[in-house]
Design a protein around this motif. Structure first.
Motif, PDB file in Angstrom:
ATOM      1  N   VAL A  90     -59.561  23.290  60.797  1.00 27.91           N
ATOM      2  CA  VAL A  90     -60.369  24.639  61.249  1.00 27.91           C
ATOM      3  C   VAL A  90     -59.211  25.584  61.440  1.00 27.91           C
ATOM      4  O   VAL A  90     -58.574  25.310  62.318  1.00 27.91           O
ATOM      5  CB  VAL A  90     -61.354  24.200  62.116  1.00 27.91           C
ATOM      6  N   TYR A  91     -59.288  26.683  60.780  1.00 29.49           N
ATOM      7  CA  TYR A  91     -58.607  27.973  61.125  1.00 29.49           C
ATOM      8  C   TYR A  91     -59.430  28.986  61.872  1.00 29.49           C
ATOM      9  O   TYR A  91     -60.422  29.183  60.866  1.00 29.49           O
ATOM     10  CB  TYR A  91     -57.599  28.117  59.898  1.00 29.49           C
ATOM     11  N   ILE A  92     -59.213  29.625  62.911  1.00 30.89           N
ATOM     12  CA  ILE A  92     -60.158  30.589  63.241  1.00 30.89           C
ATOM     13  C   ILE A  92     -59.395  31.995  63.325  1.00 30.89           C
ATOM     14  O   ILE A  92     -58.137  31.889  63.670  1.00 30.89           O
ATOM     15  CB  ILE A  92     -60.826  30.272  64.635  1.00 30.89           C
ATOM     16  N   ASP A  93     -60.012  32.904  62.997  1.00 34.89           N
ATOM     17  CA  ASP A  93     -59.370  34.347  62.978  1.00 34.89           C
ATOM     18  C   ASP A  93     -58.960  34.698  64.301  1.00 34.89           C
ATOM     19  O   ASP A  93     -59.693  34.500  65.374  1.00 34.89           O
ATOM     20  CB  ASP A  93     -60.621  35.528  62.439  1.00 34.89           C
ATOM     21  N   ARG A  94     -57.659  35.041  64.474  1.00 37.68           N
ATOM     22  CA  ARG A  94     -57.136  35.267  65.668  1.00 37.68           C
ATOM     23  C   ARG A  94     -57.947  36.474  66.592  1.00 37.68           C
ATOM     24  O   ARG A  94     -58.130  36.550  67.678  1.00 37.68           O
ATOM     25  CB  ARG A  94     -55.660  35.609  65.778  1.00 37.68           C
ATOM     26  N   GLN A  95     -58.498  37.267  65.695  1.00 38.74           N
ATOM     27  CA  GLN A  95     -59.308  38.538  66.272  1.00 38.74           C
ATOM     28  C   GLN A  95     -60.443  37.913  67.280  1.00 38.74           C
ATOM     29  O   GLN A  95     -60.838  38.509  67.928  1.00 38.74           O
ATOM     30  CB  GLN A  95     -59.720  39.357  65.352  1.00 38.74           C
ATOM     31  N   LEU A  96     -60.953  36.827  66.717  1.00 37.75           N
ATOM     32  CA  LEU A  96     -62.313  36.303  67.378  1.00 37.75           C
ATOM     33  C   LEU A  96     -61.950  35.581  68.819  1.00 37.75           C
ATOM     34  O   LEU A  96     -62.741  35.598  69.786  1.00 37.75           O
ATOM     35  CB  LEU A  96     -62.967  35.068  66.541  1.00 37.75           C
ATOM     36  N   LEU A  97     -60.549  35.504  69.231  1.00 36.22           N
ATOM     37  CA  LEU A  97     -60.120  35.039  70.511  1.00 36.22           C
ATOM     38  C   LEU A  97     -60.484  36.204  71.659  1.00 36.22           C
ATOM     39  O   LEU A  97     -60.442  35.997  72.555  1.00 36.22           O
ATOM     40  CB  LEU A  97     -58.760  34.336  70.359  1.00 36.22           C
ATOM     41  N   GLU A  98     -60.513  37.343  70.969  1.00 45.87           N
ATOM     42  CA  GLU A  98     -60.687  38.648  72.025  1.00 45.87           C
ATOM     43  C   GLU A  98     -61.953  38.626  72.616  1.00 45.87           C
ATOM     44  O   GLU A  98     -62.538  39.346  73.318  1.00 45.87           O
ATOM     45  CB  GLU A  98     -60.194  39.656  71.317  1.00 45.87           C
ATOM     46  N   VAL A  99     -63.014  37.748  71.783  1.00 50.92           N
ATOM     47  CA  VAL A  99     -64.446  37.963  72.007  1.00 50.92           C
ATOM     48  C   VAL A  99     -65.117  36.913  72.960  1.00 50.92           C
ATOM     49  O   VAL A  99     -64.448  35.683  72.670  1.00 50.92           O
ATOM     50  CB  VAL A  99     -65.317  38.040  70.739  1.00 50.92           C
ATOM     51  N   GLU A 100     -65.645  36.946  73.830  1.00 50.59           N
ATOM     52  CA  GLU A 100     -66.213  36.018  74.635  1.00 50.59           C
ATOM     53  C   GLU A 100     -67.031  34.752  74.162  1.00 50.59           C
ATOM     54  O   GLU A 100     -66.682  33.821  74.230  1.00 50.59           O
ATOM     55  CB  GLU A 100     -66.925  36.448  75.832  1.00 50.59           C
ATOM     56  N   TYR A 101     -67.934  35.132  73.352  1.00 47.93           N
ATOM     57  CA  TYR A 101     -68.859  34.264  72.561  1.00 47.93           C
ATOM     58  C   TYR A 101     -69.391  34.901  71.152  1.00 47.93           C
ATOM     59  O   TYR A 101     -69.113  36.151  70.988  1.00 47.93           O
ATOM     60  CB  TYR A 101     -69.950  33.784  73.429  1.00 47.93           C
ATOM     61  N   VAL A 102     -69.623  34.009  70.393  1.00 49.33           N
ATOM     62  CA  VAL A 102     -70.003  34.528  68.975  1.00 49.33           C
ATOM     63  C   VAL A 102     -71.043  33.518  68.610  1.00 49.33           C
ATOM     64  O   VAL A 102     -71.369  32.289  69.399  1.00 49.33           O
ATOM     65  CB  VAL A 102     -68.892  34.437  67.921  1.00 49.33           C
ATOM     66  N   TYR A 103     -71.674  33.828  67.502  1.00 46.43           N
ATOM     67  CA  TYR A 103     -72.793  32.696  67.067  1.00 46.43           C
ATOM     68  C   TYR A 103     -72.315  32.409  65.763  1.00 46.43           C
ATOM     69  O   TYR A 103     -71.959  33.088  64.761  1.00 46.43           O
ATOM     70  CB  TYR A 103     -74.089  33.702  66.904  1.00 46.43           C
ATOM     71  N   PRO A 117     -64.908  31.219  71.211  1.00 45.76           N
ATOM     72  CA  PRO A 117     -64.112  31.002  69.930  1.00 45.76           C
ATOM     73  C   PRO A 117     -62.699  30.334  70.764  1.00 45.76           C
ATOM     74  O   PRO A 117     -62.230  29.426  70.136  1.00 45.76           O
ATOM     75  CB  PRO A 117     -63.536  32.230  69.614  1.00 45.76           C
ATOM     76  N   SER A 118     -62.248  30.807  71.936  1.00 48.25           N
ATOM     77  CA  SER A 118     -60.978  30.454  72.548  1.00 48.25           C
ATOM     78  C   SER A 118     -61.202  28.969  73.004  1.00 48.25           C
ATOM     79  O   SER A 118     -60.290  28.235  73.140  1.00 48.25           O
ATOM     80  CB  SER A 118     -60.848  31.369  74.126  1.00 48.25           C
ATOM     81  N   SER A 119     -62.722  28.516  73.252  1.00 44.32           N
ATOM     82  CA  SER A 119     -62.569  26.951  73.571  1.00 44.32           C
ATOM     83  C   SER A 119     -62.397  26.244  72.560  1.00 44.32           C
ATOM     84  O   SER A 119     -61.706  25.149  73.027  1.00 44.32           O
ATOM     85  CB  SER A 119     -64.111  26.942  74.019  1.00 44.32           C
ATOM     86  N   LEU A 120     -62.398  26.445  71.358  1.00 46.11           N
ATOM     87  CA  LEU A 120     -62.455  25.724  70.198  1.00 46.11           C
ATOM     88  C   LEU A 120     -60.565  25.564  70.199  1.00 46.11           C
ATOM     89  O   LEU A 120     -60.177  24.244  69.896  1.00 46.11           O
ATOM     90  CB  LEU A 120     -62.731  26.402  68.868  1.00 46.11           C
ATOM     91  N   VAL A 121     -60.014  26.756  70.242  1.00 44.26           N
ATOM     92  CA  VAL A 121     -58.503  26.554  70.226  1.00 44.26           C
ATOM     93  C   VAL A 121     -57.838  25.601  71.497  1.00 44.26           C
ATOM     94  O   VAL A 121     -56.993  24.976  71.023  1.00 44.26           O
ATOM     95  CB  VAL A 121     -57.880  27.997  70.179  1.00 44.26           C
ATOM     96  N   GLU A 122     -58.510  25.995  72.577  1.00 44.06           N
ATOM     97  CA  GLU A 122     -58.188  25.237  73.841  1.00 44.06           C
ATOM     98  C   GLU A 122     -58.395  23.784  73.555  1.00 44.06           C
ATOM     99  O   GLU A 122     -57.320  22.869  74.156  1.00 44.06           O
ATOM    100  CB  GLU A 122     -58.865  25.762  75.114  1.00 44.06           C
ATOM    101  N   ARG A 123     -59.435  23.468  73.016  1.00 43.44           N
ATOM    102  CA  ARG A 123     -59.706  21.854  72.755  1.00 43.44           C
ATOM    103  C   ARG A 123     -59.128  21.392  71.714  1.00 43.44           C
ATOM    104  O   ARG A 123     -59.313  20.143  71.404  1.00 43.44           O
ATOM    105  CB  ARG A 123     -61.133  21.635  72.929  1.00 43.44           C
ATOM    106  N   GLY A 124     -58.118  22.140  70.854  1.00 36.79           N
ATOM    107  CA  GLY A 124     -57.516  21.462  69.656  1.00 36.79           C
ATOM    108  C   GLY A 124     -58.209  21.408  68.432  1.00 36.79           C
ATOM    109  O   GLY A 124     -57.966  20.588  67.702  1.00 36.79           O
ATOM    110  N   LEU A 125     -59.379  22.003  68.595  1.00 32.99           N
ATOM    111  CA  LEU A 125     -60.206  22.112  67.410  1.00 32.99           C
ATOM    112  C   LEU A 125     -60.105  22.972  66.229  1.00 32.99           C
ATOM    113  O   LEU A 125     -60.817  22.852  65.143  1.00 32.99           O
ATOM    114  CB  LEU A 125     -61.864  22.002  68.010  1.00 32.99           C
ATOM    115  N   ALA A 126     -59.457  24.080  66.673  1.00 32.02           N
ATOM    116  CA  ALA A 126     -59.166  25.301  65.737  1.00 32.02           C
ATOM    117  C   ALA A 126     -57.743  25.733  65.710  1.00 32.02           C
ATOM    118  O   ALA A 126     -57.216  25.706  67.098  1.00 32.02           O
ATOM    119  CB  ALA A 126     -60.303  26.208  65.704  1.00 32.02           C
TER     120      ALA A 126
END
Length: 131
Positions: A90-103, A117-126
């Motif tokens: 899973v790859y996540i748009d870097r711009q989403l990491l600036e947002v606290e939460y999304v749906y 979004p940052s949680s997915l990266v921190e957990r190694g999921l994206a």
């Protein structure tokens, strides 16, 4: 492992098949809705999590969009309900990491997953990428 592990699953009374429907259902801006797009590239599948109002440049990536049948087969979820947590890269748009939460997709057309979004990266999921 349930989606609740990654955020809040919001169960809805109505179906949400589009970004606009999802935004209206939870009373937020369309820029806070994300879509998880499954693509086929170089012999394998991967997913991109991008803002609902953005487009993925498949030519630039050298990929093609997976068919609805492929998406269901690979992820176990129907198109439009695919969550951002999958058993493929899973790859996540870097711009989403600036947002606290999304749906995003909540696994079916009557659910959304509210997540950080940052949680997915921190957990190694994206993996963050520029889209």
């Amino acid at each position: 492992m349930g989606l609740e592990e990654f955020g809040e699953v919001i169960r809805l009374n109505a179906t949400v098949r589009t970004v606009r429907e999802a935004a209206q259902a939870v009373g937020t801006d369309e820029s806070r809705i994300v879509k998880t797009l499954v693509v086929y590239c170089g012999g394998g599948y991967r997913a991109y999590v991008i803002r609902g109002d953005k487009r993925l440049d498949l030519k630039k990536l050298g990929c093609r969009l997976a068919t609805p049948e492929e998406v269901l087969s690979i992820t176990g979820y129907p198109v439009g309900a695919v969550p951002p947590v999958l058993n493929i890269p899973v790859y996540i748009d870097r711009q989403l990491l600036e947002v606290e939460y999304v749906y995003g997709g909540g696994g079916n057309e009557r659910s959304l997953l509210k997540f950080k979004p940052s949680s997915l990266v921190e957990r190694g999921l994206a993996t963050p990428v520029d889209v």
